[in-house]
Design an enzyme around this catalytic site. Structure first.
Site, PDB file in Angstrom:
ATOM      1  CE1 TYR A 199      91.775 120.044 -17.301  1.00 16.36           C
ATOM      2  CE2 TYR A 199      90.648 121.097 -18.966  1.00 16.36           C
ATOM      3  CZ  TYR A 199      91.549 120.682 -18.564  1.00 16.36           C
ATOM      4  OH  TYR A 199      92.988 120.373 -19.176  1.00 16.36           O
ATOM      5  CE  LYS A 200      94.506 121.587 -15.382  1.00 16.29           C
ATOM      6  NZ  LYS A 200      95.799 122.356 -16.213  1.00 16.29           N
ATOM      7  CG  PHE A 202     100.699 121.503 -19.120  1.00 16.40           C
ATOM      8  CD1 PHE A 202     100.398 120.897 -17.858  1.00 16.40           C
ATOM      9  CD2 PHE A 202      99.985 121.158 -20.171  1.00 16.40           C
ATOM     10  CE1 PHE A 202      99.504 120.116 -17.787  1.00 16.40           C
ATOM     11  CE2 PHE A 202      98.847 120.270 -20.134  1.00 16.40           C
ATOM     12  CZ  PHE A 202      98.677 119.628 -19.019  1.00 16.40           C
ATOM     13  NE  ARG A 244     100.139 117.521 -10.294  1.00 13.97           N
ATOM     14  CZ  ARG A 244      99.288 118.245 -11.292  1.00 13.97           C
ATOM     15  NH1 ARG A 244      99.664 119.244 -11.636  1.00 13.97           N
ATOM     16  NH2 ARG A 244      98.346 117.749 -11.769  1.00 13.97           N
ATOM     17  CG  ASP A 294      98.662 128.267 -19.503  1.00 11.51           C
ATOM     18  OD1 ASP A 294      97.812 128.082 -18.472  1.00 11.51           O
ATOM     19  OD2 ASP A 294      98.870 127.238 -20.182  1.00 11.51           O
TER      20      ASP A 294
HETATM   21  C1  LIG Z   1      95.469 122.050 -17.508  1.00 12.37           C
HETATM   22  C2  LIG Z   1      96.812 122.784 -18.410  1.00 12.37           C
HETATM   23  C3  LIG Z   1      96.379 122.831 -19.935  1.00 12.37           C
HETATM   24  C4  LIG Z   1      95.413 122.090 -20.421  1.00 12.37           C
HETATM   25  O1  LIG Z   1      95.420 122.141 -21.861  1.00 12.37           O
HETATM   26  P1  LIG Z   1      93.855 121.802 -22.330  1.00 12.37           P
HETATM   27  O2  LIG Z   1      94.427 122.043 -23.795  1.00 12.37           O
HETATM   28  O3  LIG Z   1      92.564 122.587 -22.005  1.00 12.37           O
HETATM   29  O4  LIG Z   1      93.819 120.270 -22.221  1.00 12.37           O
HETATM   30  C5  LIG Z   1      97.402 123.466 -20.591  1.00 12.37           C
HETATM   31  N1  LIG Z   1      98.354 124.245 -20.093  1.00 12.37           N
HETATM   32  C6  LIG Z   1      98.577 124.153 -18.541  1.00 12.37           C
HETATM   33  C7  LIG Z   1      99.788 124.948 -17.947  1.00 12.37           C
HETATM   34  C8  LIG Z   1      97.742 123.399 -17.744  1.00 12.37           C
HETATM   35  O5  LIG Z   1      97.920 123.370 -16.481  1.00 12.37           O
END
Ligand SMILES: *Cc1c(COP(=O)(O)O)cnc(C)c1O
Length: 417
Positions: A240-241, A132, A389, A215
């Site tokens: 938030y997911k 990510f 997705r 993560d």
């Molecule tokens: C959604 C997600 C994030 C989000 O990061 P924020 O700083 O909370 O916006 C980070 N890493 C991964 C792998 C994600 O899926």
């Protein structure tokens, strides 16, 4: 799953919904437009019905009436209390190791620095090219700040070749050396949903003297985790997911108890101080995971996270995982039956044991198809350059949603051909 005509039938989807032991959880969410087929719960989970009332109580009673007294009457400990509930329900974590704060980006920054501090003399971070974006940016910057480097795993062009196969222990072992301080990886790949070999990678890293930051953003609330059991070091994730904590809900940090005394927060703030209101001259870190707090947490946002965590705790992660596997398997069956002949290929593992709770399909017209679906009230998400997705949130997604969403995609592809 097929009708007498050979086409997967809607009746079958209705039967799967009728037999779903988690079906009633959907009623615990606010769903104002039941015609919307929401297939993006992995980017922003739905609104739990109890959240509005809970937030209104925090605002009206705790803030409006009790004012500053509410910090002493409960707000100060909320990041740790909600963290403990989250850790017990979703992470396989015993108490005192989880704190809810900041966002994944900031928390990843904190944990990478903390891991490097725990491994003096080592300066390499191992991470994945397909990771990510925010994780990659932070890894690169932390390496720069520490005078080290990131050793990147995976194909040179991760955009073109989505990580369909899970990251393996042997892949990571190949990158380990006596200069590697920390490995940063996602448990569930955000594009393909491939599940990394968490236990094996953790072991391989430890054998080489390195730590791992996991993560769990796409894993928490979608697959059961066992952070204590695998002997993990650090983990981070968002709420938030699949946790349904709401837009911008605070993320969390999990840190194994054995690291607590030695670990440092590179953003030492007063809320992580041993004696917050002493206003001391020196920073003295609080005992335990509280030291990863930086500034003042949002009591309102924490209340919303707590509601989402409570629903998952009630459902139980084994039941959530069982439904997730059934939903993604059903989606793959429908994609095989209806979409494959139109050139849509599966970009998620075929083996459900290696797959999280979303299914990604690749198609050259993915961007336009995603837009056309959204216009029709079917909401998946688009991932550059050619991924659609389909996120399947076990507490709220029905089998009929999967059926109707993929049928809409099939109709669009039929019209194109
Ligand atoms: C959604 C997600 C994030 C989000 O990061 P924020 O700083 O909370 O916006 C980070 N890493 C991964 C792998 C994600 O899926």
């Amino acid at each position: 799953m097929t009708s007498s005509t050979g086409a997967p039938s809607r009746l079958h989807a209705e039967q799967l919904d009728a037999a779903d032991p988690l079906a009633s959880f959907r009623l615990r969410f606010t769903i104002p437009d039941p015609t919307v087929v929401y297939l993006d719960g992995n980017s922003l989970g739905r609104l739990p019905a109890a959240t509005s009332g809970r937030v209104a109580d925090v605002v009206g009673d705790e803030w409006g009436e009790r004012l500053i007294r509410s910090w002493d009457e409960g707000w100060m400990d909320l990041p740790l209390e909600v963290g403990d509930r989250l850790g017990a329900a979703l992470l396989g974590a015993s108490p005192g190791q989880t704190v809810v704060c900041d966002n994944v980006t900031v928390n990843t920054f904190k944990l990478l620095h903390a891991a490097l501090d725990l491994r003096p003399g080592r300066s390499t971070i191992v991470a994945h090219r397909g990771e990510f974006p925010t994780d990659r940016y932070v890894a690169a910057e932390v390496a720069r700040q520490r005078g080290g480097a990131v050793d990147w795993l995976g194909p040179l062009d991760p955009g073109a070749a989505a990580q369909v196969d899970p990251v393996t222990a042997s892949q990571v072992a190949g990158a380990l050396s006596d200069d590697v301080a920390v490995v940063l990886l996602s448990v569930v790949d955000y594009r393909s949903a491939a599940i990394a070999e968490v236990a094996g990678i953790t072991r391989a890293a430890h054998d080489a003297g390195a730590l791992v930051v996991w993560d769990c953003s796409h894993a928490a609330g979608s697959i059961p985790l066992d952070l204590d059991g695998v002997g993990a070091d650090f983990a981070v994730g968002c709420s938030y997911k699949y946790l349904n904590g709401g837009p911008g809900a605070p993320a969390w940090i999990w840190a194994a108890g054995r690291h607590h005394d030695a670990m440092r927060n590179p953003v030492p703030g007063w809320m992580g101080h041993d004696d917050v209101f002493a206003m001391g001259a020196e920073y003295v870190p609080a005992a335990g995971v509280r030291r990863f707090l930086t500034g003042t947490p949002s009591a309102i946002a924490l209340a919303a996270v707590d509601v989402g965590v409570g629903l998952l705790a009630e459902a139980g992660m084994e039941a959530v995982r069982a439904k997730s596997v059934a939903l993604t398997s059903y989606a793959v069956d429908l994609a095989d039956a209806w979409l494959a002949r139109h050139g849509a290929s599966l970009a998620s593992p075929r083996d459900p044991a290696q797959r999280g709770s979303h299914v990604t399909l690749r198609h050259s017209e993915a961007r336009a198809l995603t837009q056309a679906l959204t216009d029709r009230g079917v909401i998946p998400d688009f991932r550059n350059p050619d991924g659609i997705r389909i996120g399947l949130a076990p507490l709220t997604t029905r089998f009929t949603d999967v059926h109707d969403g993929i049928a809409s995609l099939a109709a669009l592809l039929d019209a194109l051909s």
